[in-house]
Each structure stands twice: as C-alpha cells, then as structure tokens.
Scaffold this active site. Structure first.
Site, PDB file in Angstrom:
ATOM      1  N   ASP A  18       0.894  -1.330   0.258  1.00 58.40           N
ATOM      2  CA  ASP A  18       0.022  -0.038   0.088  1.00 58.40           C
ATOM      3  C   ASP A  18       0.702   1.281   0.071  1.00 58.40           C
ATOM      4  O   ASP A  18       0.342   2.498   0.435  1.00 58.40           O
ATOM      5  CB  ASP A  18      -1.136   0.000   1.289  1.00 58.40           C
ATOM      6  CG  ASP A  18      -1.766  -1.234   1.396  1.00 58.40           C
ATOM      7  OD1 ASP A  18      -2.368  -1.496   0.374  1.00 58.40           O
ATOM      8  OD2 ASP A  18      -1.682  -1.833   2.446  1.00 58.40           O
ATOM      9  N   HIS A  46      -4.800  -1.127  -6.417  1.00 55.76           N
ATOM     10  CA  HIS A  46      -3.855   0.094  -6.729  1.00 55.76           C
ATOM     11  C   HIS A  46      -4.908   1.240  -6.940  1.00 55.76           C
ATOM     12  O   HIS A  46      -5.885   0.954  -7.749  1.00 55.76           O
ATOM     13  CB  HIS A  46      -3.058  -0.135  -7.783  1.00 55.76           C
ATOM     14  CG  HIS A  46      -2.311  -1.419  -7.785  1.00 55.76           C
ATOM     15  ND1 HIS A  46      -1.140  -1.428  -6.731  1.00 55.76           N
ATOM     16  CD2 HIS A  46      -2.410  -2.667  -8.418  1.00 55.76           C
ATOM     17  CE1 HIS A  46      -0.901  -2.494  -6.737  1.00 55.76           C
ATOM     18  NE2 HIS A  46      -1.151  -3.349  -7.599  1.00 55.76           N
TER      19      HIS A  46
END
EC number: 6.3.4.4
Length: 435
Positions: A18, A46
């Site tokens: 992340d 994403h």
C-alpha cells in the site's frame, strides 16, 4: 548517480504494501514501452488519480492508462478470470483505453477457481484468533495447488479435453473437503467449464508466452518497467511470516516472474510512505495510537483498496527500511504521501528497537521476538504550510526538507522522488536519470 539512461526499472514496495506503487507505475508508464507485473493476484489493489479522477485497479497493471505502452501480466501472477472479463473493462473504455491492444497475459499464470476462495475463507474461519488476515481471494490456496503441481494454468484452456480432465481431478478432492466443512453445494465441472470458457473466450487473444515478449523488448532496447504487488515485509520468505502473502514480492524474484536474466535489471527503486502502515495481522513496532493515528488515516485515506479495512498507522521505521534495502539492493527510493504529515506538530522516526532491555538495529526473524520489540524514537518538528502545490524540493518548508534529509541519512539511500498529493502531477522527480 551516473549518466546511464536506464532501460529496465523495477519498483519494489519496501514496507507492508500500500505504498503507492499504482500511482508511481502510472507516472513512469508515460515513458515506458512495456509494464510488467510479476507476482501476486487481485488481493492487492492500486489507486490512480488522473486529473482528479480516481481509478481503483486490482489485477491489470497500472500502466493501462497509457495508450503507448504494453502491459503484461507475468507468469507468477495468479489470476481470477472474472476480474479480466469484459465487464471489468468499462473503466478503461470510458476513457478511450483498449485493453485488447495494450494488455498481454502469460499462458503460464495459474488460475483462481471458486474452490480456492471457499477454502481460503474456511481456513481463516478455522484459525479464529490466529487468523492471518487474508483477503479471502483464493490467492494462498491457488499458490498451494501450484506447489503441489495440481494447479491449472491459463494455457491449459487451449486444450479443452485436457483442461476438463484436470478440473475433474481437482473437483473430486476439493468437493470432498468442502462437504466435510458442511458446505454441501458441489462445484460442478459443467458449471465451472461454462463460466471459465465464457471468460476465456473474451481474453483468449491476449494470452501468449510473455517471456518472449519481454525478451524482444530487451533486445530492441525498449524501456520497460517491472512492478510487483504487496511489499518486502509481506514476502513469503523474508517478511513477518506467517503474516505474509503467498508470493515473493522482492526484486530477487523478478527473473522468475518475468522470465529474464538478473543482469537485465538496471535499477531498483524502493517505494515507501513518509510514515508506515499495514493491514491484517502481525507485529508493527512503530504503531501510533490516538488522535495522530486517526488524523493520518483520514488524511491519507488509509483504507484497503480491495478489502476496505482500516490500515494500522505507524511512524516511519528506519530499521525496517534498512532491512528492505539489504534484501532488495535498493539503489534509490521514493517517498510517498509526504503531504499527509502536514499540520502534525511533532513527527517521530523509529531508529532502533528495544528487545529484552537491549537496543537492536535489525528485524528479528521470529514473530515472537518481533512482537516483543518496542520502538526507539527520535522527534523532529513538523510543518503547517500546504505543500500540495510544491514542484521542487527547495519549494518545501524547511522542516519538511529536514525530515526528508533525516530519512535519507538514516536509510543511507538517496531519495529521487517524493509525492505531495494523489494526482499524477503531484509527483516531484529529483533525479531525472532514473529512467
């Protein structure tokens, strides 16, 4: 750095995933001929922001928003075909992108079936308090079948008879397992064949031996960009096992996942947040609690792209970054979400761990030891000025500059890029020789 014009650029998440790899992939994709994802599955999401429009992706490489580049799903990725079906292409079509032209999928990728997801879910329920925090996308069970040599690869669907035989063999065992857990509805060969055949026909023309595609790109001196999912601390072997993913998202796995020799990787970028996050379960020494935790989570929108789960928040961990640096052989690194720290009066950085009364400067190999580690923190002054429109390092407030310089000093690797917002244009490149 030297004046070499790098042709092959790899980016590796250097924390617990992340870190903003999607945004950076989109940024560098504007210069790349080829973007290759080499590991993971649709358990990793994403987010890309282009001109204030937000796009959330999971399996298609983030470079798909560049019409000039070819996007490749490499052979170590595991694929849920439903996520590649036409129905999921709407986001691209609306903005003039045609995946039939700029996406290719390795015929060696292993396929995720409904029984993988069911087994994943059951395993998490069975672990109860010892849950490892899986997204229940079937990733682990699919990789398990691969290791047991009973997995079904995308290329197998070109041989209908052979595919059905492999599917039948797997269903005999999988259905028996599921029935023992009181899931009595059988997954039938006929039903699965119908579903998978439908999806396969939609993407059949995209399936190829991608190692040949990549090899041709290398020998034609094309620029290409290598991207993984997750991060170093989620690596199956080098991460916080068992609270890890089921693949190897470190740079050392690129040659296997892409199908190239190690010598072709010219540059490795480590990407990190200006702070630290993780999601799921496992040790997290630099964790923050209270008002600052809540502020960073909301300012940074720290919720899983796929799971929606709130991420844990922590201070930047220099020991973890040194660990990543050595594993990945990071040459330069990128700092994301610097703007999120704006208005925090005091910023802390973890520069060591206290373990059983002793100071250590490494990441312990066992979970028990790592969970006993307490962070040794230093404090730096924050800044109040809005930095979202900054376009150079010199344009940052003095304290923000000092913060970045301290991170660079601690890790011992030069910072080549930093981000001051979610949009593509809010990315400041300090070293133009990266790619």
């Amino acid at each position: 750095m030297s004046g070499t014009n790098y042709r092959t650029l790899a980016i590796v998440g250097s924390q617990w995933g992340d870190e903003g790899k999607g945004k950076i992939t989109d940024y560098f994709a504007q210069q790349a001929d080829l973007i290759v994802r080499w590991a993971g599955g649709d358990n990793a999401g994403h987010t890309i922001v282009i001109k204030r429009n937000k796009y959330k992706l999971s399996i298609v490489p983030s470079g798909a928003f560049n019409k000039k580049s070819m996007n490749v799903i490499g052979m170590v990725v595991v694929v849920n075909l439903r996520k590649l079906s036409y129905g999921n292409w709407v986001i691209y079509k609306q903005h003039g992108f045609d995946l039939l032209k700029n996406l290719r999928i390795s015929d060696r990728v292993h396929l995720i079936f409904p029984y993988h997801m069911k087994i994943d879910e059951l395993q998490e329920e069975y672990r109860q308090k010892d849950s490892i925090g899986t997204t229940k996308k079937g990733i682990g069970p699919c990789y398990q079948d691969k290791a047991e040599r009973i997995g079904i690869r995308l290329g197998d669907l070109f041989d209908e008879k052979g595919f059905l035989q492999k599917l039948e063999n797997n269903l005999k065992f999988k259905n028996e397992v599921l029935q023992k857990f009181l899931i009595v509805k059988d997954l039938t060969k006929i039903n699965l064949k119908r579903i998978f055949w439908h999806y396969f026909q939609q993407i059949k023309s995209l399936v190829t031996d991608t190692s040949i595609l990549v090899d041709n790109a290398i020998h034609n001196h094309q620029k290409f960009y290598l991207k993984e999912a997750q991060g170093v601390m989620l690596d199956l072997d080098h991460g916080t096992y068992p609270f890890v993913t089921s693949s190897n998202p470190t740079a050392s796995s690129i040659p296997v996942g892409v199908g190239i020799a190690p010598r072709y990787i010219n540059n490795v970028l480590g990407i990190v947040k200006a702070y630290n996050t993780r999601v799921g379960t496992g040790p997290f020494p630099s964790e923050i609690f209270g008002e600052v935790e809540t502020y960073i989570r909301e300012a940074g929108h720290e919720y899983g792209t796929v799971s929606g789960r709130a991420r844990w928040i922590g201070w930047f961990d220099g020991i973890l970054m040194k660990h990543s640096r050595e594993l990945v052989v990071i040459l330069v690194w990128l700092i994301m979400l610097l703007d999120v720290l704006t208005t925090i009066k005091e910023l802390k950085i973890c520069v060591g761990y206290e373990y059983q009364g002793q100071q250590i400067d490494y990441v312990p190999s066992t979970i028990k030891e790592y969970e006993m580690c307490k962070p040794i923190l230093i404090t730096m002054p924050g800044w109040d000025e809005d930095i979202s429109n900054v376009t150079t390092f010199e344009g940052l407030p003095h304290n923000a500059q000092q913060y970045l310089m301290k991170l660079e000093e601690i890790v011992g690797v030069p910072i080549s890029l930093f981000s001051v917002g979610p949009d593509r244009e809010q990315t400041i490149l300090m070293n133009k020789e990266i790619f």
